[in-house]
Design a protein around this motif. Structure first.
Motif, PDB file in Angstrom:
ATOM      1  N   HIS A   1       7.864   8.018  11.063  1.00 29.92           N
ATOM      2  CA  HIS A   1       6.756   8.212  12.009  1.00 29.92           C
ATOM      3  C   HIS A   1       5.501   7.448  11.591  1.00 29.92           C
ATOM      4  O   HIS A   1       4.693   7.081  12.443  1.00 29.92           O
ATOM      5  N   VAL A   2       5.338   7.166  10.286  1.00 27.11           N
ATOM      6  CA  VAL A   2       4.122   6.449   9.869  1.00 27.11           C
ATOM      7  C   VAL A   2       4.138   5.001  10.330  1.00 27.11           C
ATOM      8  O   VAL A   2       3.103   4.338  10.331  1.00 27.11           O
ATOM      9  N   ASP A   3       5.307   4.490  10.747  1.00 28.88           N
ATOM     10  CA  ASP A   3       5.419   3.109  11.207  1.00 28.88           C
ATOM     11  C   ASP A   3       5.196   2.960  12.710  1.00 28.88           C
ATOM     12  O   ASP A   3       5.244   1.849  13.230  1.00 28.88           O
ATOM     13  N   VAL A   4       4.968   4.069  13.410  1.00 27.63           N
ATOM     14  CA  VAL A   4       4.786   4.014  14.855  1.00 27.63           C
ATOM     15  C   VAL A   4       3.515   3.252  15.193  1.00 27.63           C
ATOM     16  O   VAL A   4       2.434   3.562  14.670  1.00 27.63           O
ATOM     17  N   VAL A   5       3.645   2.245  16.044  1.00 27.03           N
ATOM     18  CA  VAL A   5       2.495   1.413  16.391  1.00 27.03           C
ATOM     19  C   VAL A   5       2.131   1.564  17.876  1.00 27.03           C
ATOM     20  O   VAL A   5       1.412   0.748  18.429  1.00 27.03           O
ATOM     21  N   ARG A   6       2.624   2.606  18.506  1.00 32.02           N
ATOM     22  CA  ARG A   6       2.224   2.906  19.886  1.00 32.02           C
ATOM     23  C   ARG A   6       1.032   3.858  19.858  1.00 32.02           C
ATOM     24  O   ARG A   6       0.360   4.016  18.857  1.00 32.02           O
ATOM     25  N   HIS A   7       0.798   4.528  20.995  1.00 37.01           N
ATOM     26  CA  HIS A   7      -0.304   5.477  21.112  1.00 37.01           C
ATOM     27  C   HIS A   7      -0.243   6.487  19.968  1.00 37.01           C
ATOM     28  O   HIS A   7       0.836   6.894  19.530  1.00 37.01           O
ATOM     29  N   LYS A   8      -1.407   6.911  19.464  1.00 37.18           N
ATOM     30  CA  LYS A   8      -1.465   7.801  18.308  1.00 37.18           C
ATOM     31  C   LYS A   8      -0.699   9.106  18.533  1.00 37.18           C
ATOM     32  O   LYS A   8      -0.194   9.710  17.575  1.00 37.18           O
TER      33      LYS A   8
ATOM     34  N   GLU B   1      -4.304   0.640  12.427  1.00 40.35           N
ATOM     35  CA  GLU B   1      -4.279   0.350  10.995  1.00 40.35           C
ATOM     36  C   GLU B   1      -4.831   1.533  10.192  1.00 40.35           C
ATOM     37  O   GLU B   1      -4.281   1.893   9.150  1.00 40.35           O
ATOM     38  N   LEU B   2      -5.904   2.131  10.697  1.00 39.35           N
ATOM     39  CA  LEU B   2      -6.510   3.252   9.978  1.00 39.35           C
ATOM     40  C   LEU B   2      -5.555   4.440   9.921  1.00 39.35           C
ATOM     41  O   LEU B   2      -5.414   5.090   8.879  1.00 39.35           O
ATOM     42  N   ARG B   3      -4.871   4.742  11.030  1.00 43.31           N
ATOM     43  CA  ARG B   3      -3.905   5.853  11.029  1.00 43.31           C
ATOM     44  C   ARG B   3      -2.812   5.610   9.999  1.00 43.31           C
ATOM     45  O   ARG B   3      -2.394   6.530   9.287  1.00 43.31           O
ATOM     46  N   TYR B   4      -2.336   4.370   9.917  1.00 38.86           N
ATOM     47  CA  TYR B   4      -1.268   4.047   8.964  1.00 38.86           C
ATOM     48  C   TYR B   4      -1.768   4.200   7.523  1.00 38.86           C
ATOM     49  O   TYR B   4      -1.082   4.777   6.673  1.00 38.86           O
ATOM     50  N   ILE B   5      -2.951   3.704   7.247  1.00 44.99           N
ATOM     51  CA  ILE B   5      -3.524   3.814   5.908  1.00 44.99           C
ATOM     52  C   ILE B   5      -3.676   5.278   5.511  1.00 44.99           C
ATOM     53  O   ILE B   5      -3.326   5.690   4.399  1.00 44.99           O
ATOM     54  N   ILE B   6      -4.193   6.100   6.440  1.00 44.74           N
ATOM     55  CA  ILE B   6      -4.389   7.522   6.149  1.00 44.74           C
ATOM     56  C   ILE B   6      -3.050   8.213   5.908  1.00 44.74           C
ATOM     57  O   ILE B   6      -2.911   9.029   4.985  1.00 44.74           O
ATOM     58  N   SER B   7      -2.042   7.887   6.719  1.00 49.64           N
ATOM     59  CA  SER B   7      -0.724   8.525   6.578  1.00 49.64           C
ATOM     60  C   SER B   7      -0.145   8.284   5.188  1.00 49.64           C
ATOM     61  O   SER B   7       0.388   9.201   4.556  1.00 49.64           O
ATOM     62  N   LEU B   8      -0.236   7.039   4.702  1.00 51.62           N
ATOM     63  CA  LEU B   8       0.305   6.741   3.385  1.00 51.62           C
ATOM     64  C   LEU B   8      -0.565   7.321   2.273  1.00 51.62           C
ATOM     65  O   LEU B   8      -0.053   7.780   1.250  1.00 51.62           O
ATOM     66  N   ALA B   9      -1.872   7.314   2.478  1.00 50.45           N
ATOM     67  CA  ALA B   9      -2.774   7.863   1.458  1.00 50.45           C
ATOM     68  C   ALA B   9      -2.502   9.345   1.242  1.00 50.45           C
ATOM     69  O   ALA B   9      -2.578   9.845   0.113  1.00 50.45           O
ATOM     70  N   ARG B  10      -2.181  10.059   2.317  1.00 45.39           N
ATOM     71  CA  ARG B  10      -1.842  11.481   2.189  1.00 45.39           C
ATOM     72  C   ARG B  10      -0.642  11.691   1.271  1.00 45.39           C
ATOM     73  O   ARG B  10      -0.517  12.716   0.615  1.00 45.39           O
TER      74      ARG B  10
END
Length: 336
Positions: free
Chosen positions: A307-314, A88-97
């Motif tokens: 790529h921001v929707d990827v929910v596998r390994h970071k 969830e944090l990776r997704y939030i950061i990706s969109l915030a960028r």
């Protein structure tokens, strides 16, 4: 969280402070041993620190807005009773960028199906939410995007959900039997044994939604079919939930054949990744062809993942970004 962001203090040297509301568990917001804080600091390359119920950082306006968005989203999730994870944090950061807000808290109440293993399945990104809602609204839906974005998994979840709610009578899962560098004739065994490796990801998704014994029982009764695309020819399927996976490996003729199998009361979902086409070079992908032919039909929905929707390994997200960059760079060099 609006009241929190409105209290951000901004000094002349670009130092900002965000007070954390008293009802927020700091362990959930900052992560164990400040793991989330460190991840945000690295990802946004910002001088960030925390002191009890205060978040401080030095950043220019653009990065300051991104940081404020990240903490706003995290606090909204925690207030919904959700413990944020790294995904969830990776997704939030990706969109915030990109100057966007994730609004993940709005996804929490959007349950798709409760599997036999008592696992609640929910959309984890905005595009996943759009995809699920499109499946509910439209009879034919295309989900297009890279691996790991949940296209097939969510489609199978919706198929099982529709079956449990008695909205359809059967589930049909289809895949083209085409893979890079292999032909069916070179594989050992009879026809069923030859095609099983191509269909295995669909079985895996089913087993994650339902107990294996239940899946096998429904297959034996013909309620669930997992078949190669070629087996669809000449059929008309009424009251069925039909999924074609790996559609980029279908030809335009096969895609037309598949879509025209749709009968009354049926739902069709087509998934694929146009960056992973395994057809011979002289063959055009049926998925790419369908995008152009069907785009103006209002009753058909196309949902695109990135790529921001990827929910596998970071690392999967980073790998997809790297290949996308290489492709775009190659195209620029070719055109110049």
């Amino acid at each position: 969280m609006t009241e929190v962001i409105s209290q951000v203090e901004n000094s002349l040297d670009n130092e900002h402070r965000i007070p954390v509301p008293d009802d927020i568990d700091l362990r959930l917001l900052y992560g164990s041993n400040n793991r989330f804080v460190n991840q945000i600091r690295r990802s946004l390359e910002t001088d960030l620190w925390v002191r009890e119920r205060e978040i401080g950082f030095q950043a220019p306006p653009g990065k300051a807005r991104a940081l404020e968005t990240v903490f706003k989203e995290l606090i909204a999730l925690i207030r919904k009773g959700i413990s944020p994870g790294e995904g969830e944090l990776r997704y939030i950061i990706s969109l915030a960028r990109q100057g966007e807000e994730a609004h993940l808290s709005a996804l929490v109440d959007k349950k798709i199906v409760l599997s036999a293993k008592n696992k609640t399945i929910t959309p984890k990104t905005l595009h996943q939410k759009e995809y699920v809602e499109a499946i509910d609204k439209f009879d034919v839906v295309f989900g297009v995007g890279p691996a790991g974005t949940g296209k097939t998994y969510l489609a199978v979840a919706k198929a099982v959900d529709f079956y449990h709610k008695n909205l359809i009578d059967r589930i049909v899962l289809v895949r083209p039997a085409v893979e890079a560098g292999e032909k069916l004739g070179f594989l050992p065994g009879d026809l069923q044994q030859k095609v099983d490796p191509y269909l295995r990801p669909l079985y895996d998704a089913l087993y994650d939604m339902m107990a294996p014994a239940k899946v096998e029982l429904l297959i034996s009764k013909g309620v669930i079919e997992v078949i190669p695309l070629a087996f669809m020819r000449g059929r008309t399927l009424n009251n069925a939930f039909i999924i074609m996976d790996e559609a980029q490996n279908s030809t335009p003729e096969q895609m037309k054949m598949f879509l025209t199998r749709t009968g009354f009361g049926s739902k069709v979902v087509v998934t694929g990744d146009i960056t992973q086409i395994d057809l011979p070079e002289h063959k055009k992908s049926g998925l790419i062809h369908a995008e152009g032919v069907l785009e103006n039909i209002g009753e058909i929905a196309f949902v695109y993942f990135s790529h921001v929707d990827v929910v596998r390994h970071k690392l999967v997200q980073e790998i997809i970004k790297a290949y996308q960059y290489e492709k775009e760079n190659s195209e620029r060099q070719t055109s110049s």
